[in-house]
Write a protein that holds these residues in place. Structure first.
Motif: not given
Length: 700
Positions: A488, A494, A508, A512
């Motif tokens: 993050q 993503t 992630a 996220h």
């Protein structure tokens, strides 16, 4: 002959009225008039009855609603309708609504070409419809069989309805064939009911039926949808080796005695939602090819699912296992969901599945959960007693090895995806993969026991770039929460759900890139601290080293909970020795410091040569006064004269002795003296950090 039972109101058809009494029975006989007569068949004069029966031909339609039949009278009717070719009774449309069969009723091998209407009829003695053929609809709604009845090998080509029928004694539908809808809604079976080997081609409706005796459906075939909603089984429910080709529901069904489904096959979906099993529930070697729903089911007795196979998902959400001691071994190609389920007694669960969900599952006693292939979610599970989750290394056995053919692909280990909200003081994880496990929100993590081979996520591999500077992450085991925070904070894109995580990137998290729902460094540091203590309490000091590293890393990046001065100190600690855990880094700095010391001493610290002492004196009469002194070491000459092998040997001896707080006694220039003092402070510290790192890796 006996008169029919009195009724409160006359029937809708012209009735016989024989034996009517204005006080006790104003209606009298309810039998319908024979055409051209004012009496029913039972009360027709002998000559008229003989003429009427003689007028009937095989396959004829007739109407004998409400008529009382003795055994002899029924035999006369069957004889009149007997087919000369087959010597078997042949009915067209037969109206027996509310008829009363006072004696034995033998309809064996009778053929009903038209509709067979028996609504509201009463059979007082033994009745047989064995091998009867119903070419059209057969309606037995609200019929009362006060003695045993048999429909063995009967064939129903169209709708067969037995709704609200009372079977007062044994009933047998063995090998019966229902080509149309078979309706037993609210039927009552007072004794044993046998449907063994029966075939239901269309829908089979047993909603709200009541089986007071044993219900035998062994080896029956249900091609259409089967409905047993709210059905009550007071005796044993035997469904061994039954085949359900379409969907089937036992929603809210009640089994007061043993329920046996061993070897059954459910090709469609099956629904046991809110079903109650007061005694044993046996699903040994049962095959569920569609979805299986056991949500909120109540298992008061033992629940046996040994070698059961689920090709789809198996939902036990909210189910209660009050006395079961073993669940499985089961094989599931999808997800076995135990969300909200409760286990009241010590139990062993053996599951080979793609996924196991134990969200808010409650274990009131000890439990051993043996898993294969599965990713298990323990979020918010309630552990009142110790619960062990372990990876089973070999296929389960139940007599023979349990077939795991439903689980395609290579065998994989057991992974735990979450222990959020769990009181980990009672949790033991053995040989599990915690690479994606969420620990945030768990309680007493310092008391969590991690046994066997525990796998955790590793840092990204390969070289990376931060700005213009190359970067390579230290290889270590990490928590999923650190991966989520770093992904993050690095603004990683993503990833698609169908794409596997790249080993070159941080993984992630589920939220996220939302920073609000992603744990920050302060939270992750607390997780590392607690898990480090869990490893240390388990006498696994080397295993705790990476958790100490991770804790320091998170404290170094914590901008709110860690003061700036402490962060700088941690930065230096990390830079010099990897928090006292990277011996290679400490020794690299030591070698670099010693090399620099040697170079500085050769260039600035060593004189050209050791100064010779000089003695001077003064004569005072008969006395001589002498004074010896050594001149300060001096360094002259160009740089080429300073970097020689001899000077390098001297500088090396000074540097090596400085590492162990010793002095060589070598004459040094003023600059050299300060260089030696600095090296005697820094280099032993680096040596100690390297030794500390080695100790952390081999300590037991």
């Amino acid at each position: 002959m006996n008169s029919p039972l009195p009724a409160q109101s006359p029937p809708s058809w012209p009735h016989c009225g024989h034996g009517a009494d204005p006080v006790t029975d104003p209606v009298g006989c309810r039998g319908i008039h024979i055409p051209g007569h004012a009496a029913c068949l039972a009360h027709l004069p002998f000559a008229d009855r003989t003429n009427y029966l003689a007028s009937l031909a095989p396959g004829a339609d007739f109407d004998h609603r409400g008529t009382p039949f003795t055994e002899d009278l029924l035999d006369e009717l069957l004889t009149a309708l007997r087919d000369p070719a087959t010597l078997l009774p042949h009915f067209g449309t037969a109206h027996f609504e509310e008829a009363q069969f006072i004696g034995r009723a033998a309809f064996r091998r009778t053929r009903f070409t038209g509709s067979a209407m028996f609504r509201g009829a009463t059979f007082a003695a033994r009745t047989s419809f064995d091998e009867a053929q119903f070419s059209n609809e057969a309606l037995f709604d609200s019929v009362k069989f006060r003695a045993g009845v048999s429909f063995g090998e009967a064939q129903f080509a169209s709708r067969a309805s037995f709704s609200k029928t009372l079977f007062g004694h044994d009933v047998w539908f063995g090998q019966a064939h229902f080509a149309g809808l078979a309706g037993f809604v609210r039927a009552e079976f007072a004794s044993e009911a046998g449907f063994g080997g029966a075939q239901f081609i269309d829908r089979a409706l047993f909603s709200e039926a009541q089986f007071a005796g044993e219900a035998v459906f062994g080896e029956a075939r249900f091609t259409g949808r089967a409905v047993f909603t709210k059905t009550q089984f007071t005796g044993r429910g035997r469904f061994a080796r039954v085949r359900f080709t379409s969907d089937v529901t036992f929603e809210q069904a009640q089994f007061a005695n043993e329920a046996v489904f061993g070897g059954a096959q459910f090709t469609g979906s099956v629904n046991f939602r809110e079903a109650q099993f007061a005694d044993g529930a046996r699903f040994t070697r049962t095959q569920f090819m569609g979805g299986a729903m056991f949500a909120k089911a109540l298992f008061t007795g033992d629940a046996r699912f040994g070698a059961a196979q689920f090709a789809g998902d198996a939902r036990f959400d909210g189910a209660q296992f009050l006395a079961a001691s073993r669940f499985g071994p089961v094989v599931c190609a999808g997800t076995i969901s135990l969300t909200g389920a409760a286990f009241g007694a010590p139990i062993t669960l053996e599951v080979a599945a793609k996924s196991v969900r134990c969200v808010r599952t409650r274990w009131e006693s000890t439990a051993t959960v043996r898993l294969r292939h599965a990713a298990v979610d323990l979020s918010y599970a309630v552990l009142v007693a110790p619960v062990a989750v372990t990876a089973h290394p070999v296929p389960f056995t139940l007599g023979n090895a349990v077939d795991e053919g439903l689980l395609t692909g290579p065998a994989a280990g057991v992974s735990v995806t979450s222990v959020q909200g769990v009181d980990a003081a009672h949790l033991v994880l053995t040989d599990t993969d915690l690479s994606d496990c969420l620990f945030a929100g768990a309680f007493h993590l310092e008391q969590l026991r991690l046994e066997g081979r525990t796998t955790l996520a590793l840092t990204p591999v390969g070289w990376h770039r931060r700005g213009l500077a190359p970067l390579r992450w230290t290889r270590r085991r990490t928590l999923a929460e650190e991966h989520h925070w770093r992904a993050q904070s690095a603004n990683q894109p993503t990833p698609a759900s169908s794409v596997a995580a790249s080993p070159r990137q941080w993984r992630a998290g589920p939220h996220h890139p939302d920073p609000v729902h992603t744990p920050d460094p302060e939270d992750v540091a607390a997780l590392y601290r607690q898990l480090r203590k869990a490893f240390e309490d388990g006498k696994n000091e080397p295993g705790a080293a990476d958790f100490y590293y991770g804790e320091c890393e998170m404290r170094r990046h914590d901008l709110t909970g860690t003061p700036p001065g402490e962060r700088r100190l941690l930065w230096g600690y990390w830079l010099l020795s990897g928090y006292g855990l990277r011996a290679s880094r400490a020794f690299s700095w030591l070698i670099a410091a010693m090399s620099l010391t040697v170079l500085l001493l050769m260039g600035l610290g060593l004189p050209n040569h050791d100064p010779d002492p000089a003695t001077t004196g003064t004569l005072h009469g008969s006395k001589v006064s002498l004074h010896t002194s050594a001149p300060d070491p001096t360094l002259r000459g160009g740089w080429t004269e300073r970097f020689t092998a001899a000077r390098a040997e001297k500088a090396t001896r000074v540097a090596i002795n400085s590492v162990v707080f010793r002095s060589t006694g070598q004459n040094l220039t003023t600059a050299g003296t300060y260089i030696e003092m600095t090296s005697r402070l820094l280099e032993p510290t680096l040596l100690a950090l390297g030794a500390l790192a080695i100790r952390a890796r081999i300590k037991r």
